[in-house]
Scaffold this active site. Structure first.
Site: not given
Length: 444
Positions: A62-63, A93, A235, A282, A309, A313
């Site tokens: 969720f950035r 991350n 994934h 990925n 996942d 962006h």
């Protein structure tokens, strides 16, 4: 109080018609002929609709913090609620990375302020943060995330001695991203040598190949068996990897579990021509033959969980040449309806969707009082109409990034209502109440 009348309930491998009475944040009663006084609460007429436990998405990005030009907890959890996801587990991350207990708790504090849905966060791992990992309260944190393939910052754990020590010393479930970095770097080098920076996106599944996935996931599973660690492989994308997983062990007893994501079940390499970098993920979307075997493994229980996942962006970022376009895409709003479309196509039963997307994440992560429609459980519930066609367009996309890889797709089913902890959050395109999700807790 809220009374849901006449729903077709899908729960624990059964479909049956009943009423559900909600009192506060919990399911009080499930039965026939239930009623409440008109001034005591709200009645939702669910005749002709299906009622399921809210989806639990065990892998989202969720950035927030640090990448909020793409997304944030508020915008993406709202989109998730509209898509029938009532709880999520978010990855570490971000910027800064959640690799200390202090930074991890900051994310929990932010979610308490802004999240529409229920939430948990994974603790990130590095080559040098074992002491922080050992401080994690296993009843309040979903688990650990280890990147065994490329990641942002220093989150690639590539020291085998450190990796084994983490596997031995934590009893949290360890979730892993498995792609062999050396293989990918060599494949990328060869592609750049031939094409320069503008590599055809169709080569993505050759660069991030099935061999790179298998090499990494097989090593992780070997280490888990050696150390006794509880391992969850995120994934999965290749047919070859399916030979690594068992189907004859009850989920409650499995120490090694597997996940597949919506995009690997939906897209194949044939879609790169039309979708380009918009379906660059990925691990990569691979061959139709890989997708076929992923479906087989999902249905025979080698794969335990379906997730998204979700990794948004901006279009400006995605519309770069291959080497500069980031991997990932937004999915939480459209995950359930995509699965229901697969049901319409005869690929999966409604009961199996609920097991893989609602029940099994709760069982595997030992989430307290969620993931099932049971008296006494939290009232995280979703109603959908199986026959209400609609088309995905920019006008109805709710992600902050403003786009979806499903644009132009017509789905036959639509989410009509979502309840979070007994409160109506979403109803037929509207958000009648500003819900605030709760921190997930774990029976460990």
């Amino acid at each position: 109080m809220i009374l849901i009348k006449g729903a077709n309930i899908i729960n624990e491998e059964k479909i049956f018609q009943a009423d559900v009475l909600i009192d506060g944040d919990r399911i009080q009663k499930i039965g026939e002929g239930l009623s409440i006084d008109s001034d005591a609460g709200q009645v939702i007429d669910a005749h002709g609709l299906y009622l399921i436990p809210g989806m639990i998405d065990d892998q989202v990005h969720f950035r927030e913090p640090g990448l909020t030009h793409k997304a944030n907890i508020e915008t993406e959890s709202r989109a998730a609620v509209a898509g029938g996801i009532t709880s999520f587990i978010e990855m570490p991350n971000t910027k800064p990375q959640a690799t200390t207990v202090e930074e991890l708790e900051k994310k929990f504090e932010r979610a308490a302020e802004t999240s529409w849905a229920n939430y948990s966060f994974m603790m990130g791992t590095t080559n040098d943060n074992l002491q922080e990992i050992l401080k994690v309260d296993k009843q309040k944190v979903a688990g650990l995330k280890i990147f065994l393939g490329s990641s942002t910052g220093n989150m690639l754990v590539d020291d085998p001695e450190v990796l084994e020590e983490i596997f031995r010393k934590t009893d949290l479930r360890i979730s892993v991203h498995c792609e062999d970095e050396a293989t990918i770097l060599e494949n990328t080098r060869q592609a750049i040598e031939q094409y320069g920076e503008d590599i055809p996106v169709q080569l993505h599944p050759e660069i991030r190949s099935a061999e790179a996935c298998y090499k990494s996931s097989s090593k992780a599973i070997e280490l888990a068996k050696k150390t006794g660690a509880r391992l969850h492989v995120f994934h999965l994308s290749s047919a070859k990897e399916m030979d690594l997983f068992d189907s004859d062990i009850p989920l409650e007893e499995k120490k090694i579990t597997a996940e597949v994501c919506i995009h690997h079940l939906w897209f194949s390499e044939e879609d790169y021509k039309a979708k380009g970098t918009h379906i660059k993920w990925n691990p990569a979307v691979k061959k139709a033959s890989d997708r076929k075997v992923l479906w087989e493994a999902l249905l025979d229980d080698r794969i335990d969980v379906i997730a998204t996942d979700h990794a948004p962006h901006t279009l400006e970022e995605k519309d770069n040449v291959y080497t500069k376009a980031p991997s990932g895409g937004p999915l939480v709003q459209h995950a359930l309806v995509a699965l229901l479309e697969c049901h319409h196509q005869g690929k999966i039963s409604l009961e199996r969707i609920v097991r893989k997307a609602c029940h099994n994440p709760a069982i595997m992560f030992e989430i307290a009082d969620r993931g099932f429609i049971k008296e006494g459980y939290k009232a995280d519930l979703v109603l959908f109409d199986l026959n209400a066609p609609w088309e995905v367009s920019k006008d109805n996309v709710l992600y902050k990034c403003g786009w979806s890889p499903f644009e132009g797709e017509t789905f036959q089913a639509a989410v009509t209502h979502t309840l979070i902890n007994g409160e109506l959050a979403y109803q037929r395109g509207e958000f009648p109440n500003r819900t605030h999700g709760e921190r997930l807790t774990f029976n460990r």
